[in-house]
Structure formats: C-alpha cells, structure tokens
Scaffold this active site. Sequence first.
Site, PDB file in Angstrom:
ATOM      1  N   SER A  69       0.897  -1.319  -0.148  1.00  0.00           N
ATOM      2  CA  SER A  69      -0.105   0.134  -0.019  1.00  0.00           C
ATOM      3  C   SER A  69       1.024   1.303   0.192  1.00  0.00           C
ATOM      4  O   SER A  69       1.724   1.531  -0.988  1.00  0.00           O
ATOM      5  CB  SER A  69      -1.130  -0.174   1.341  1.00  0.00           C
ATOM      6  OG  SER A  69      -1.876   0.967   1.207  1.00  0.00           O
ATOM      7  N   ASP A 286      -1.886   1.348  -3.468  1.00  0.00           N
ATOM      8  CA  ASP A 286      -2.672   0.064  -4.037  1.00  0.00           C
ATOM      9  C   ASP A 286      -3.908   0.827  -4.285  1.00  0.00           C
ATOM     10  O   ASP A 286      -5.125  -0.180  -4.510  1.00  0.00           O
ATOM     11  CB  ASP A 286      -2.904  -1.002  -3.127  1.00  0.00           C
ATOM     12  CG  ASP A 286      -3.283  -0.800  -1.712  1.00  0.00           C
ATOM     13  OD1 ASP A 286      -3.287   0.413  -1.103  1.00  0.00           O
ATOM     14  OD2 ASP A 286      -3.683  -1.773  -1.117  1.00  0.00           O
ATOM     15  N   ASP A 288      -6.785   1.959  -2.642  1.00  0.00           N
ATOM     16  CA  ASP A 288      -7.766   1.986  -1.973  1.00  0.00           C
ATOM     17  C   ASP A 288      -8.090   3.022  -0.937  1.00  0.00           C
ATOM     18  O   ASP A 288      -8.977   3.073  -0.194  1.00  0.00           O
ATOM     19  CB  ASP A 288      -7.837   0.548  -1.084  1.00  0.00           C
ATOM     20  CG  ASP A 288      -6.569   0.498  -0.162  1.00  0.00           C
ATOM     21  OD1 ASP A 288      -5.760   1.319  -0.113  1.00  0.00           O
ATOM     22  OD2 ASP A 288      -6.596  -0.517   0.616  1.00  0.00           O
ATOM     23  N   GLU A 378     -12.455   5.761   7.203  1.00  0.00           N
ATOM     24  CA  GLU A 378     -11.288   6.372   7.999  1.00  0.00           C
ATOM     25  C   GLU A 378     -10.968   7.624   7.633  1.00  0.00           C
ATOM     26  O   GLU A 378     -11.140   8.106   6.349  1.00  0.00           O
ATOM     27  CB  GLU A 378     -10.109   5.615   7.904  1.00  0.00           C
ATOM     28  CG  GLU A 378     -10.312   4.046   8.572  1.00  0.00           C
ATOM     29  CD  GLU A 378      -9.268   3.093   8.732  1.00  0.00           C
ATOM     30  OE1 GLU A 378      -9.037   2.373   9.674  1.00  0.00           O
ATOM     31  OE2 GLU A 378      -8.409   2.910   7.676  1.00  0.00           O
ATOM     32  N   ASN A 380      -8.133   8.722   6.892  1.00  0.00           N
ATOM     33  CA  ASN A 380      -6.904   8.810   6.118  1.00  0.00           C
ATOM     34  C   ASN A 380      -7.698   8.639   4.712  1.00  0.00           C
ATOM     35  O   ASN A 380      -6.821   8.355   3.669  1.00  0.00           O
ATOM     36  CB  ASN A 380      -6.094   7.732   6.487  1.00  0.00           C
ATOM     37  CG  ASN A 380      -6.653   6.401   6.545  1.00  0.00           C
ATOM     38  OD1 ASN A 380      -7.714   5.959   5.894  1.00  0.00           O
ATOM     39  ND2 ASN A 380      -5.900   5.533   7.219  1.00  0.00           N
ATOM     40  N   SER A 508      -0.158   0.834  17.405  1.00  0.00           N
ATOM     41  CA  SER A 508      -0.488   0.586  15.816  1.00  0.00           C
ATOM     42  C   SER A 508      -0.728  -0.796  15.470  1.00  0.00           C
ATOM     43  O   SER A 508       0.239  -1.736  16.198  1.00  0.00           O
ATOM     44  CB  SER A 508       0.392   1.216  15.150  1.00  0.00           C
ATOM     45  OG  SER A 508       0.677   0.623  13.912  1.00  0.00           O
ATOM     46  N   ARG A 515       0.511   5.096  18.581  1.00  0.00           N
ATOM     47  CA  ARG A 515       0.012   6.275  18.028  1.00  0.00           C
ATOM     48  C   ARG A 515      -0.630   7.206  19.059  1.00  0.00           C
ATOM     49  O   ARG A 515      -1.257   6.688  19.980  1.00  0.00           O
ATOM     50  CB  ARG A 515      -0.883   6.083  16.801  1.00  0.00           C
ATOM     51  CG  ARG A 515      -0.231   5.440  15.602  1.00  0.00           C
ATOM     52  CD  ARG A 515      -1.270   5.586  14.663  1.00  0.00           C
ATOM     53  NE  ARG A 515      -1.031   4.374  13.639  1.00  0.00           N
ATOM     54  CZ  ARG A 515       0.267   4.590  12.664  1.00  0.00           C
ATOM     55  NH1 ARG A 515       0.781   5.519  12.825  1.00  0.00           N
ATOM     56  NH2 ARG A 515       0.327   3.673  11.842  1.00  0.00           N
TER      57      ARG A 515
HETATM   58  C1  LIG Z   1      -4.017   6.440  12.107  1.00  0.00           C
HETATM   59  C2  LIG Z   1      -4.102   5.472  10.983  1.00  0.00           C
HETATM   60  O1  LIG Z   1      -4.201   5.887   9.966  1.00  0.00           O
HETATM   61  N1  LIG Z   1      -4.067   4.090  10.997  1.00  0.00           N
HETATM   62  C3  LIG Z   1      -3.984   3.343   9.713  1.00  0.00           C
HETATM   63  C4  LIG Z   1      -3.022   2.374   9.814  1.00  0.00           C
HETATM   64  O2  LIG Z   1      -3.501   1.412  11.124  1.00  0.00           O
HETATM   65  P1  LIG Z   1      -2.650   1.450  12.465  1.00  0.00           P
HETATM   66  O3  LIG Z   1      -3.407   0.086  13.139  1.00  0.00           O
HETATM   67  O4  LIG Z   1      -2.897   2.819  13.123  1.00  0.00           O
HETATM   68  O5  LIG Z   1      -1.073   1.204  12.234  1.00  0.00           O
HETATM   69  O6  LIG Z   1      -3.073   1.397   8.582  1.00  0.00           O
HETATM   70  C5  LIG Z   1      -4.357   0.590   8.631  1.00  0.00           C
HETATM   71  C6  LIG Z   1      -4.148  -0.039   7.360  1.00  0.00           C
HETATM   72  O7  LIG Z   1      -3.755   0.642   6.042  1.00  0.00           O
HETATM   73  C7  LIG Z   1      -5.430   1.742   8.328  1.00  0.00           C
HETATM   74  O8  LIG Z   1      -6.723   1.076   8.379  1.00  0.00           O
HETATM   75  C8  LIG Z   1      -5.388   2.564   9.543  1.00  0.00           C
HETATM   76  O9  LIG Z   1      -6.392   3.901   9.594  1.00  0.00           O
HETATM   77 MG   LIG Z   2      -3.899   1.120   0.730  1.00  0.00          MG
END
Ligand SMILES: CC(=O)N[C@H]1[C@@H](OP(=O)(O)O)O[C@H](CO)[C@@H](O)[C@@H]1O
Ligand SMILES: [Mg+2]
Length: 552
Positions: A69, A286, A288, A378, A380, A508, A515
């Site tokens: 990704s 990727d 998404d 999300e 993001n 995370s 985080r």
């Molecule tokens: C704060 C943040 O953006 N966390 C991301 C990140 O997860 P973490 O578990 O926070 O590392 O990667 C994930 C997979 O791509 C996504 O689903 C999620 O939103």
């Molecule tokens: Mg992705």
Amino acid sequence: MSNNNSYRTVYAFAREMYPKKKDTYLQYGTAGFRTKATELHHVMYRMGLLAVLRARYKKGVIGVMVTASHNPEADNGVKIIDPRGEMLEEAWESWATKFANVVDEKLEDTINEVIKLFNIDNMNDRVEIVIGKDTRPSSLPLAKAVQDGVLALSGKPIDYGIVTTPQVHYFVVCKNTNRAYGQPTEEGYYRKLINAFLRVRGDKYNKGNYENRLMYDGANGVGAKKVKYLREVLKESLLVEMYNDEIIGSGKLNHLCGADYVKSQQKFPNGVPKEKNTRCCSVDGDADRIVYYYLDDNERFHLLDGDRIATLAASYLKELLQKTGLDLKIGLVQSAYANGASTEYISNKLNISVSCTATGVKHLHRKALTYDIGVYFEANGHGTVVFSNNAKQKLVATARNNSTSADHKEACFKLLDVIDLINETVGDAISDMLLVETILHERGWDVKQWEECYTDLPNKLLKVTVKDRNVVTTTDAERICVTPEGLQDEINTIVSKYKKGRSFVRASGTEDIIRVYAEAATKEDTELLAIEVAQKVYELAGGIGPAPELPN
Ligand SMILES: CC(=O)N[C@H]1[C@@H](OP(=O)(O)O)O[C@H](CO)[C@@H](O)[C@@H]1O
Ligand SMILES: [Mg+2]
C-alpha cells in the site's frame, strides 16, 4: 488428505524454493503482513497454502493481494480476502500468523491441524484463488510464490496481474455471487462504474460552480496505471489530469506524494503543479484510499480527507433517500481518528446516526453492514458505502411499481445508479473519486463550498517508540487506555487543560509504535497537547530512544 505425494510437494517446495531463512516473528496485522520485501518469500508461499485451505473450508473463491500500500517501495505485504470481499476473518488471522512463523519442517503438521480443526473434508476441490499485485518490482516474484503455494495444494491460481486492491475484492465477490455483482474482469469492473457514472452525470458536464476538471496524483503506482483506461472512457465528462505516473515520470512509489503523504504531512504533494483553487486528489500505492485538497489564493494548503468524503456522501445519500419516499436506515461509521468537528456536524447538522469502531476497515465495514445504507470512512481516506439487500430490493420494487409517483421513481433509479458506481466490497479510490465528483457536480459545488460545511479542528498524530507496544491496551473503540495503569488518568488531566481538547493513544497494528492523536481549538494547543500526551506515553509505557520534546 493423506500423507501422500502432494505433501511431499508442499514440503519440497518450501525447503527448496521458499525456505524460511530467519527467525524474525511476523504478525498478521490490520492490513495483513507487511515488512521488507526480501523477508517475505516464504510468507507468500505459505499464504498461497492457507488461501487454498480457507477456500475449501468456505467453499468459495478467496483473494490474495500482494502490496504494501502506502509504504516505501522496498517494502511489500500480503492480505487475504474472504469470499464476501471482506478482510480475512479474525479467527484465521492467528492461523496466518502461525503459518508465517512455523519452521519448514512443521509446515505439513500445521496444514493438518487446520484440516482437522475445521473438518475440511474436500481437500480435492480445485478451489480458485484470485491473485493481484501492485507495481512494486518485488511484487512479481512474490505473487509467483503465492501461486506456487496455491498449486502445491492443488488449488487453481487466477492471476489478474497488476490490479488495485479494491479490484481484487470486486473480482472475488463477482465470482462468489455467480456474477450477480458484476463480471469478474477488469473490463467488467470499469464498465459497471463508468456506465453508472455517465448515466448520473447526464450531458451537462459543468454545473454551477462545479468544473469537470481534476488534478490526480497517482502516487507513481497502480492508481496511475489504472486511471488511464478510465480517462479514455470518461472522455469529456470528467477531465482527469494525471500526475505522478510511474510510466512517464521518474518518481518513486509513494515518495513525497500519494494519499498517505498528503494526509499525514498535511502537505501538497510533489509532482503536481501548484495551481490555485483547483480541485486535486491523491490515491495511495494500492489505490484503496483517496483524499482531496486544494491551494487557496495565498497558496495555503486545504485538506479534504476521509471525514469530508464521508459527510459529503452521507448527506447526499440521505437527501436522495428522502426523495425516494422509502423508510430505510442510514448511518455513518468512523474511527476515533475522525475529526471531532465532523462527528459534531454529522450528529447535529445532518441528523444522521454516527458510530465509532476500532481502527481498521474490517471493523468499520462490519458496523456499516448493520444499516440499510452504511457509510464508513477512516480519516485517512479509506472507506465506502454498503447497502443492505433489503434496501436494494425495496429500491428495485418501488422503481418498477406502476403506482410509484414519477418523482419517487426517478429518485429510486438514481440511487440504484449511485449504488452501481460504488465498490461496496471495500474502500476504492477510483470509485470514491467518481462518487465525490458525482455529488459535487449534482450540487454545483466547487471544492471551497464542500469545505465550508464545517471547520476541522486542528489535529496532530504522533508516534512514540516503546519497548513493547503490547503494553498499551484500550477499550471503548480505542478511546480509553486500560493499561499501563494510570496513563488514562494522566491523559484526562492533560486534556482538561485545553479548550475542545481530545486525545487518545493506542498501539498501531501496522507499525511497531504507539500512536498519539490530539485535537484542540487552536493549532498551538494541539501541538502542545500531542507532545504532553506523547511524553506521558514515553514515561509510563516504556519509551525507548529520544523522548518526545516540546517545540521551542
Ligand atoms: C491512524 C491511521 O491512519 N491508522 C491506519 C493504519 O493502522 P494502524 O493500526 O494505526 O497502524 O493502517 C491501517 C491499514 O492500512 C489503516 O486502516 C489505519 O487507518
Ligand atoms: Mg492502501
């Protein structure tokens, strides 16, 4: 399956072609496995094996996507897609972890354990495994390793070559619904989306303040590759100007560009001309995820992230639903990272039910399925909309019923078209882009009008490195920290000093860090709040390396 030749093949392959060379422990996390590409050959082979077992157990088609990704080009990863297009069921995530970590000699025993535990009695079924990969150079040999794993257990690998993650989800669902969801080909995917888009758009391409021109940052990845075909078919209806296209540029995948860079750095990407007041979007490696943004008259950067897309989509769908005259339940799902201002806007202005789940689209997706129309994103930029069978059936029945009024009928047909332009199986940058463009076009809005809906609270995301990230555990959709003891009380005390302050911490699932999220009324306060909380995490959760420092 008895201890026969196929078994010798599995082991022989493992030992000779994809031996496990190191002892590094790998965990199937929020987005599957993700690490340096060089560490993944045996993992890919084993995921091929596991996918076959899963497909036989579920008696359906399973997908495997090779991608890391938004991570740097040297990384890679793999995720398994379940028959209904969802992420691999959690109970099997631990099996994926076990498969990735056992020594070569124990691989057969582990396969046997799964067969026995899940009572898999159809080990001769020639199940299909859909395989896709991103544009990373390492993806080619890694996808080959997945195929070999599939073949070793006599499954049938279906290689789709370089495709986006959401395309793989789509192919899996098409195959498992006997094509009711669409044709399981790239052409089928584009045709479904684009036909719906063109029907809704009609022949007036510019409307009010909406201009049908968009600058698109492909992150030098598969998102750039795939949008080319789309551009050709969209023709004049939507003018997608493409930048950060690995084929013509010399840019590196995700480097200083792409959705993750733009969202996390809150910066305009490299490689896109700095044109004022022009709608721009970036996708990730990727494809998404997607975020929108623009530069104002003073070249100040404005971000329209996943929360903005969610609120835009939910308000539009609510309006359209009202026009159909149908009584269906609509809801919006966010994670704790959603900006507080968006949550307030959804509840108080849009009057739409909003819920919060743990991070990771599998959680949001599951919750969204509890509504007739479930919008989830999300912050993001990863998200989509799902529609219940009840909703679809009612829409079709009402649209076809002769006693339905002309207005209601038109709204039903339009909503059915909108459903077709959405990839319901998972967040999809290309489909989400078409949805945003459709809504802005219909409302005659430029990007500023979209932004005017509400004002984001300043926010900050920090990372703290600790000895063991598992010491931080949470509850209440990750908003409350349970351990280390006392940390939540400290966070509460700190937060109470800041106007509109909110902060939470969690481990995370994709990186070995904790985080810290913070938001507050002003940018200065947000910076201070984030650092103060990060310092407490460092202190109480076993921080290592340099401690977080207050800015001078
Ligand atoms: C704060 C943040 O953006 N966390 C991301 C990140 O997860 P973490 O578990 O926070 O590392 O990667 C994930 C997979 O791509 C996504 O689903 C999620 O939103
Ligand atoms: Mg992705």
